[in-house]
Design a protein around this motif. Structure first.
Motif, PDB file in Angstrom:
ATOM      1  N   ASP A 164     -16.362   6.345  32.106  1.00 33.44           N
ATOM      2  CA  ASP A 164     -16.501   6.702  33.517  1.00 33.44           C
ATOM      3  C   ASP A 164     -15.217   6.307  34.231  1.00 33.44           C
ATOM      4  O   ASP A 164     -15.123   5.239  34.838  1.00 33.44           O
ATOM      5  N   ASP A 165     -14.206   7.136  34.127  1.00 32.73           N
ATOM      6  CA  ASP A 165     -12.903   6.832  34.710  1.00 32.73           C
ATOM      7  C   ASP A 165     -12.259   8.119  35.198  1.00 32.73           C
ATOM      8  O   ASP A 165     -12.039   9.045  34.430  1.00 32.73           O
ATOM      9  N   GLY A 166     -11.941   8.169  36.467  1.00 34.38           N
ATOM     10  CA  GLY A 166     -11.393   9.388  37.052  1.00 34.38           C
ATOM     11  C   GLY A 166     -10.036   9.788  36.512  1.00 34.38           C
ATOM     12  O   GLY A 166      -9.606  10.928  36.680  1.00 34.38           O
ATOM     13  N   SER A 167      -9.328   8.841  35.864  1.00 33.30           N
ATOM     14  CA  SER A 167      -7.989   9.154  35.372  1.00 33.30           C
ATOM     15  C   SER A 167      -8.021   9.859  34.023  1.00 33.30           C
ATOM     16  O   SER A 167      -6.996  10.282  33.511  1.00 33.30           O
ATOM     17  N   VAL A 168      -9.193   9.951  33.411  1.00 33.83           N
ATOM     18  CA  VAL A 168      -9.281  10.628  32.112  1.00 33.83           C
ATOM     19  C   VAL A 168      -9.300  12.136  32.337  1.00 33.83           C
ATOM     20  O   VAL A 168     -10.213  12.676  32.942  1.00 33.83           O
ATOM     21  N   GLY A 169      -8.243  12.801  31.860  1.00 31.65           N
ATOM     22  CA  GLY A 169      -8.144  14.251  32.053  1.00 31.65           C
ATOM     23  C   GLY A 169      -9.082  15.004  31.132  1.00 31.65           C
ATOM     24  O   GLY A 169      -8.983  14.902  29.913  1.00 31.65           O
ATOM     25  N   ARG A 170     -10.016  15.754  31.692  1.00 32.06           N
ATOM     26  CA  ARG A 170     -10.986  16.484  30.874  1.00 32.06           C
ATOM     27  C   ARG A 170     -10.306  17.493  29.957  1.00 32.06           C
ATOM     28  O   ARG A 170     -10.792  17.777  28.876  1.00 32.06           O
ATOM     29  N   SER A 171      -9.155  18.011  30.388  1.00 32.45           N
ATOM     30  CA  SER A 171      -8.495  19.054  29.593  1.00 32.45           C
ATOM     31  C   SER A 171      -7.950  18.514  28.276  1.00 32.45           C
ATOM     32  O   SER A 171      -7.750  19.267  27.330  1.00 32.45           O
ATOM     33  N   THR A 172      -7.682  17.220  28.231  1.00 30.89           N
ATOM     34  CA  THR A 172      -7.095  16.655  27.011  1.00 30.89           C
ATOM     35  C   THR A 172      -8.097  15.814  26.229  1.00 30.89           C
ATOM     36  O   THR A 172      -7.746  15.169  25.269  1.00 30.89           O
ATOM     37  N   GLN A 173      -9.344  15.806  26.653  1.00 28.56           N
ATOM     38  CA  GLN A 173     -10.313  14.980  25.949  1.00 28.56           C
ATOM     39  C   GLN A 173     -10.654  15.569  24.583  1.00 28.56           C
ATOM     40  O   GLN A 173     -10.744  16.778  24.405  1.00 28.56           O
ATOM     41  N   GLY A 174     -10.850  14.663  23.633  1.00 27.35           N
ATOM     42  CA  GLY A 174     -11.391  15.061  22.345  1.00 27.35           C
ATOM     43  C   GLY A 174     -10.466  15.828  21.435  1.00 27.35           C
ATOM     44  O   GLY A 174     -10.929  16.544  20.548  1.00 27.35           O
ATOM     45  N   ASP A 175      -9.128  15.670  21.607  1.00 30.05           N
ATOM     46  CA  ASP A 175      -8.207  16.409  20.736  1.00 30.05           C
ATOM     47  C   ASP A 175      -7.676  15.554  19.590  1.00 30.05           C
ATOM     48  O   ASP A 175      -6.904  16.036  18.768  1.00 30.05           O
ATOM     49  N   LEU A 176      -8.083  14.276  19.528  1.00 30.45           N
ATOM     50  CA  LEU A 176      -7.584  13.380  18.490  1.00 30.45           C
ATOM     51  C   LEU A 176      -8.736  12.774  17.685  1.00 30.45           C
ATOM     52  O   LEU A 176      -9.857  12.643  18.170  1.00 30.45           O
ATOM     53  N   ASP A 177      -8.412  12.383  16.446  1.00 25.30           N
ATOM     54  CA  ASP A 177      -9.391  11.694  15.607  1.00 25.30           C
ATOM     55  C   ASP A 177      -9.419  10.193  15.893  1.00 25.30           C
ATOM     56  O   ASP A 177     -10.437   9.535  15.666  1.00 25.30           O
ATOM     57  N   ALA A 178      -8.298   9.665  16.375  1.00 24.50           N
ATOM     58  CA  ALA A 178      -8.213   8.229  16.641  1.00 24.50           C
ATOM     59  C   ALA A 178      -6.988   7.925  17.498  1.00 24.50           C
ATOM     60  O   ALA A 178      -6.058   8.745  17.579  1.00 24.50           O
ATOM     61  N   VAL A 179      -6.990   6.761  18.126  1.00 23.17           N
ATOM     62  CA  VAL A 179      -5.805   6.230  18.795  1.00 23.17           C
ATOM     63  C   VAL A 179      -5.634   4.780  18.357  1.00 23.17           C
ATOM     64  O   VAL A 179      -6.584   4.130  17.906  1.00 23.17           O
ATOM     65  N   ILE A 180      -4.398   4.285  18.483  1.00 28.30           N
ATOM     66  CA  ILE A 180      -4.102   2.881  18.203  1.00 28.30           C
ATOM     67  C   ILE A 180      -3.724   2.217  19.519  1.00 28.30           C
ATOM     68  O   ILE A 180      -2.846   2.694  20.237  1.00 28.30           O
ATOM     69  N   LEU A 181      -4.384   1.112  19.833  1.00 28.85           N
ATOM     70  CA  LEU A 181      -4.123   0.365  21.062  1.00 28.85           C
ATOM     71  C   LEU A 181      -4.023  -1.125  20.726  1.00 28.85           C
ATOM     72  O   LEU A 181      -4.481  -1.562  19.670  1.00 28.85           O
ATOM     73  N   ALA A 182      -3.443  -1.900  21.646  1.00 28.39           N
ATOM     74  CA  ALA A 182      -3.400  -3.351  21.452  1.00 28.39           C
ATOM     75  C   ALA A 182      -4.790  -3.938  21.661  1.00 28.39           C
ATOM     76  O   ALA A 182      -5.446  -3.665  22.670  1.00 28.39           O
ATOM     77  N   ALA A 183      -5.247  -4.727  20.701  1.00 24.19           N
ATOM     78  CA  ALA A 183      -6.566  -5.338  20.818  1.00 24.19           C
ATOM     79  C   ALA A 183      -6.665  -6.211  22.066  1.00 24.19           C
ATOM     80  O   ALA A 183      -7.717  -6.261  22.716  1.00 24.19           O
ATOM     81  N   ALA A 184      -5.572  -6.884  22.430  1.00 26.21           N
ATOM     82  CA  ALA A 184      -5.587  -7.777  23.594  1.00 26.21           C
ATOM     83  C   ALA A 184      -5.968  -7.035  24.861  1.00 26.21           C
ATOM     84  O   ALA A 184      -6.803  -7.495  25.645  1.00 26.21           O
ATOM     85  N   GLY A 185      -5.358  -5.862  25.082  1.00 25.13           N
ATOM     86  CA  GLY A 185      -5.655  -5.083  26.270  1.00 25.13           C
ATOM     87  C   GLY A 185      -7.091  -4.598  26.291  1.00 25.13           C
ATOM     88  O   GLY A 185      -7.758  -4.615  27.339  1.00 25.13           O
TER      89      GLY A 185
END
Length: 324
Positions: A164-185
């Protein structure tokens, strides 16, 4: 009215969350009130990959300028975003105890790194992560991504709909199998439930300074004696030694935070151990080395990083990582 100090922060959810955490701890120790100063940085307004933006310092420059101009008394940074050269007039007064240092895989259907399908699309804006991913699994398709944590999570199939975040662009949702992020964040934002797998440093060494915060003031101090004393008591010596060694290595390699270099130090009894990796950006070649020294001073941590970097350079690390 009680005395207060002004803390500068970027406006992203992660920046304000970690700044709020650090400021609250300092307020409790010092007995001072807190005022938050929001600062827009170049990294927040310019589009393009981290590598093309120049990477190092793109999120810190405006915040540091505000501090130098006395627009705030304290700035809170993610240490991995800071250039290794400390600007004149400013000092890292406090590095609190570190959060989780690891990188985290957030995937469709909770698949682990080994379980992702052949040719899976994995998003990251980090050449370091991309290179180590490809070294481990050369079949993966790496997709360069930017944006805040919810925006990046929203790119993963099946995850975007739950955010639930307004900054998530619906047009680009769901085009990847995974992302890598820092666990700390992820942990600081309370989003650890989206982590499928914490990537072991044997597979992916983190960025130098990852998981650590840097609390910066003017060289003359914050202007509040109680805050200066709080910063001193909030500093964690083991974390400082670790990140100093990692950043000394990065500096000696003359590599910025966008370079395919990973480093991680830890205290093992009376010794400080530093592991480092330099990768070809396409993952085709990896140089991994480690060294240790007595964990007795900041100077020895600096020297450990320098010595390990120089031995790696002698073995061709700059050529491997495309820095030569």
């Amino acid at each position: 009215m009680s005395e207060s100090f002004r803390v500068g922060t970027r406006g992203s959810a992660l920046a304000t969350t970690q700044t709020g955490w650090a400021a609250q701890k300092l307020a409790e120790i010092s007995g001072l009130e807190v005022q938050t100063v929001l600062v827009k940085t170049e990294g927040d307004v310019v589009t393009g990959s981290l590598a093309t933006l120049g990477g190092t310092g793109v999120f810190a420059a405006a915040l540091r300028q505000r501090l130098l101009d006395s627009g705030c008394d304290l700035a809170v940074h993610s240490l991995k975003d800071l250039p290794t050269a400390q600007p004149e007039g400013l000092v890292l007064a406090c590095i609190p105890a570190r959060e989780d240092v690891r990188d985290a895989l957030c995937s469709h259907d909770s698949l682990g790194l080994d379980d992702l399908p052949q040719g899976a699309k994995v998003g990251t804006g980090s050449p370091r992560r991309a290179a180590q991913l490809l070294a481990y699994r050369s079949d993966l398709q790496i997709v360069d991504i930017r944006g805040n944590v919810p925006t990046r999570l929203g790119r993963v199939k099946g995850i975007g709909e739950t955010l639930d975040d307004g900054s998530v662009g619906r047009s680009t949702q769901g085009d990847l199998d995974a992302v890598i992020l820092a666990a700390a964040g992820m942990r600081r934002l309370g989003l650890e439930s989206y982590i499928t797998e914490y990537l072991d440093p044997s597979i992916m060494l983190p960025a130098p300074g990852q998981g650590a915060l840097a609390l910066e003031v003017r060289s003359t101090g914050s202007g509040h004696q109680a805050l200066d004393q709080a910063l001193e008591s909030f500093d964690d010596l083991h974390t400082r030694m670790q990140v100093v060694a990692e950043r000394s290595l990065l500096s000696t390699l003359e590599a910025g935070c966008a370079a395919p270099i990973g480093a991680l130090a830890h205290v093992d009894g009376a010794e400080l151990v530093l592991e480092a990796v330099a990768c070809n950006p396409d993952g085709s070649e990896v140089m991994r080395r480690s060294a240790r020294t007595a964990a007795d001073s900041i100077n020895s941590a600096v020297q450990l990083g320098r010595d390990l970097a120089e031995s790696m350079i002698a073995d061709g690390a700059a050529v491997v990582a495309g820095l030569a």
